[in-house]
Design an enzyme around this catalytic site. Structure first.
Site, short mmCIF file in Angstrom:
data_model
loop_
_atom_site.label_atom_id
_atom_site.label_comp_id
_atom_site.label_asym_id
_atom_site.label_seq_id
_atom_site.Cartn_x
_atom_site.Cartn_y
_atom_site.Cartn_z
N ARG A 211 -0.85 -7.83 -19.95
CA ARG A 211 -1.34 -6.44 -19.94
C ARG A 211 -2.66 -6.27 -20.69
O ARG A 211 -2.89 -5.23 -21.32
CB ARG A 211 -0.30 -5.48 -20.55
CG ARG A 211 0.94 -5.28 -19.72
CD ARG A 211 0.68 -4.29 -18.59
NE ARG A 211 1.80 -4.26 -17.67
CZ ARG A 211 2.85 -3.44 -17.81
NH1 ARG A 211 2.90 -2.59 -18.79
NH2 ARG A 211 3.84 -3.49 -16.95
N ARG B 64 -4.26 0.32 -20.41
CA ARG B 64 -4.57 1.52 -21.18
C ARG B 64 -5.10 1.31 -22.59
O ARG B 64 -5.59 2.25 -23.21
CB ARG B 64 -3.34 2.43 -21.21
CG ARG B 64 -3.21 3.24 -19.94
CD ARG B 64 -1.90 3.95 -19.87
NE ARG B 64 -0.82 2.98 -19.91
CZ ARG B 64 0.46 3.29 -19.89
NH1 ARG B 64 0.83 4.54 -19.88
NH2 ARG B 64 1.39 2.35 -19.90
N ARG C 6 -9.80 4.87 -14.41
CA ARG C 6 -8.56 5.27 -13.77
C ARG C 6 -8.37 6.79 -13.75
O ARG C 6 -7.60 7.30 -12.92
CB ARG C 6 -7.37 4.65 -14.51
CG ARG C 6 -6.98 3.23 -14.11
CD ARG C 6 -6.28 3.17 -12.77
NE ARG C 6 -5.42 4.33 -12.53
CZ ARG C 6 -4.23 4.52 -13.07
NH1 ARG C 6 -3.71 3.60 -13.83
NH2 ARG C 6 -3.54 5.61 -12.83
N ASP D 184 0.37 -4.85 -9.61
CA ASP D 184 1.67 -4.58 -10.19
C ASP D 184 2.73 -5.34 -9.41
O ASP D 184 2.53 -5.64 -8.23
CB ASP D 184 2.00 -3.08 -10.19
CG ASP D 184 3.15 -2.79 -11.15
OD1 ASP D 184 2.91 -2.70 -12.37
OD2 ASP D 184 4.30 -2.72 -10.70
N TYR E 195 14.54 -2.88 -10.09
CA TYR E 195 13.87 -1.60 -9.82
C TYR E 195 14.35 -0.98 -8.52
O TYR E 195 14.56 0.23 -8.42
CB TYR E 195 12.35 -1.79 -9.78
CG TYR E 195 11.73 -1.92 -11.16
CD1 TYR E 195 11.68 -0.82 -12.01
CD2 TYR E 195 11.22 -3.12 -11.62
CE1 TYR E 195 11.13 -0.92 -13.28
CE2 TYR E 195 10.67 -3.24 -12.89
CZ TYR E 195 10.63 -2.14 -13.71
OH TYR E 195 10.08 -2.25 -14.97
#
Ligand code: CP3
Length: 356
Positions: free
Chosen positions: A37, A41, A50, A86, A161
Site C-alpha cells: 500500500r 492515501r 483521486r 485492487d 468478500y
C-alpha cells in the site's frame, strides 16, 4: 507461452535489480525495500489526483493507474513499484457488481452465497483486461530498471468478500459455505483462482517483474481447512503463471501455523506479518525461501529512535533467511506521515549517518 524478448526480465532492465535478485535468493549489498500500500492515501499527491473520483474507475484508467503507481517510487526511492489496482478488479471485469467504499473496502450489494449464485458467475473475457495491460505497459516504460510487482488476491480472500458481501471479522459465512456445501465451495474457489490468475498473468505478460499473491484473511482458517480446501486453489491461481519464469511471492496475515503449506505452493518468497519474528519464520521454512517483511505498521508513528531500533531488529532477524526484502507486516496505514517511509528507505539503504 514464455515472456517476450522485450520483457524487462528478458531484455535485462530488471534482471539484476536488488528486488529480483533477492526474490531469487541472492543477497545484494543493499537490502531492497518497498511497502505494501505504498501507493495510496498516505500520499498528498495521490489524494489530490483521486479527489472525488471512484477507486475502481481510477484502477481502470491507464494514465491514472500508471501515475499513481509511480508516485511512491519518485517520492521514496523504493526498490519496486507495485501496480495500483485492487484484488477485486478482475471480479468486476468478470461482471460482478462490486464497488469499493472508502474506509471499508470492497462491497457487494448481492453477495454470492448459493449454488445457483456460484453457477451464475461468468468467466473473465481476456479482452476485458486490456486497460490493465495498457496501464502496466506504460508504467514499465517509465520505470526503467525499477521492477514492477504485479499482484492478485488469493482465491480464499476473494471468496471471503464475495460470500460475505464486504469486509468481515472471521469470514464466518465463507467458512460455513466451505463446510456445508463443499462442491459449491470448490466451484467458487476455482472461479476465483481463474479470474485472479488471468489478472496476474496479464500483468506479468505486460512487463511486471514479480508476482505477489495476497491471501490477507487466510489467518481465520484451521490448518486442515487451509491445506485441503484452500491451498489447492491458490496453487491453481499461481499455475496461470506456468511457463513464465517470474519470481512469486505469497503474503498472508497470521500464517504461522500454515507456513509449511505455503512453502508447498511453489513460491520463491514469503511475506510475514509483524507478529512472527523473521528468524522464527526462517526456522520453519528453511533456506529455500526469501523472506519479506515485517516492520510493524504501528511503529510508523513512533519516535524515530524506537522505529530505528525496530528496523535494526527486523534486519538482524532477516539475516536468518537466504535473502530479505524489507517491507511492512501489512499495508501502510492511511494516516502515515510519508516522510517516515522515505526515511526508512534511506536508512535501510545505508544512506543515513547513524540513522538521522
Ligand atoms: O500500493 C499498493 O499496495 C498497490 C495497490 C493495492 C490496493 N489494494 C489499492 C487500494 C493493493 C496491492 C491492494 C490489495 C488489496 N485490496 C488487499 C490485499 C492487501 C491487504 O491490504 O491485505 C485487500 C484485502 C484489498 C481489498 C481492499 N481494497 C481494502 C481492504 C481496501 C481499503 C478500504 C479503505 O478505504 O480503507 C481497498 C481499497 C483500496 N485499495 C485503497 C487502495 C489505495 C483505498 C481506496 C481509496 O483510496 O479510496
Amino acid at each position: 507461452m514464455t515472456l517476450t524478448p522485450e520483457h524487462p526480465l528478458i531484455d535485462g532492465r530488471t534482471t539484476n535489480a536488488t528486488l529480483v535478485r533477492a526474490y531469487r535468493g541472492d543477497r545484494s549489498e543493499r537490502t531492497p525495500v518497498w511497502f505494501m500500500r505504498q501507493a495510496g492515501r498516505s500520499l498528498p499527491e495521490y489524494r489530490e489526483l483521486r479527489a472525488g473520483g471512484d477507486m475502481l474507475d481510477a484502477c481502470l484508467t491507464p494514465d491514472m493507474a500508471s501515475e499513481i503507481t509511480l508516485q511512491p517510487v519518485r517520492r521514496h526511492g523504493v526498490d519496486a513499484a507495485i501496480f495500483f489496482s485492487d484484488i477485486v478488479v478482475p471480479v468486476l471485469l468478470a461482471g460482478v457488481d462490486v464497488r469499493i467504499v472508502a474506509g471499508r473496502g470492497p462491497v457487494l450489494d448481492t453477495p454470492v452465497r448459493s449454488a445457483a449464485d456460484v453457477l451464475a458467475l461468468r468467466p473473465l473475457d481476456p479482452a476485458a483486461l486490456d486497460p490493465v495491460r495498457q496501464a502496466v505497459a506504460q508504467t514499465v516504460e517509465q520505470l526503467g530498471s525499477t521492477p514492477l510487482i504485479g499482484f492478485a488476491g488469493a482465491p480464499f480472500t476473494l471468496a471471503a468478500y464475495l460470500v460475505e458481501g464486504g469486509p468481515s471479522k472471521d469470514q464466518i459465512r465463507a467458512r460455513s459455505l466451505m463446510r456445508s456445501d463443499p462442491q459449491t465451495w470448490a466451484n467458487l474457489l476455482n472461479w476465483c483462482a481463474d479470474v485472479t490468475g488471468q489478472f496476474l498473468r496479464a500483468q506479468i505478460e505486460s512487463g511486471a517483474s514479480a508476482a505477489q499473491l495476497f491471501d490477507s484473511w487466510v489467518g481465520s482458517l484451521s490448518r486442515d481447512d487451509y491445506r485441503r480446501r484452500v491451498a489447492p486453489h491458490s496453487k491453481r491461481a499461481l499455475n496461470h503463471l506456468r511457463g513464465l519464469d517470474v519470481p512469486m511471492v505469497h503474503f498472508g496475515l497470521g500464517t504461522d501455523r500454515i507456513l509449511p503449506d505455503i512453502a508447498a505452493l511453489g513460491v520463491d518468497a514469503v511475506g510475514i506479518d509483524w507478529r512472527l519474528p523473521l528468524n522464527d519464520a526462517a526456522a520453519i521454512l528453511g533456506d529455500q525461501f526469501t523472506l519479506q517483511g515485517n516492520i510493524d505498521p504501528a511503529l510508523l508513528s513512533a519516535p524515530w529512535p524506537a522505529l530505528r531500533a525496530h528496523i535494526d531488529d527486523v534486519l538482524e532477524r532477516g539475516r536468518a533467511a537466504r535473502a530479505h526484502v524489507v517491507n511492512l507486516g501489512h499495508g501502510v496505514p492511511p494516516e502515515t506521515d510519508p516522510d517516515v517511509l522515505t526515511r526508512i528507505v534511506r536508512y535501510v539503504h545505508g544512506e543515513l549517518a547513524d540513522g538521522d
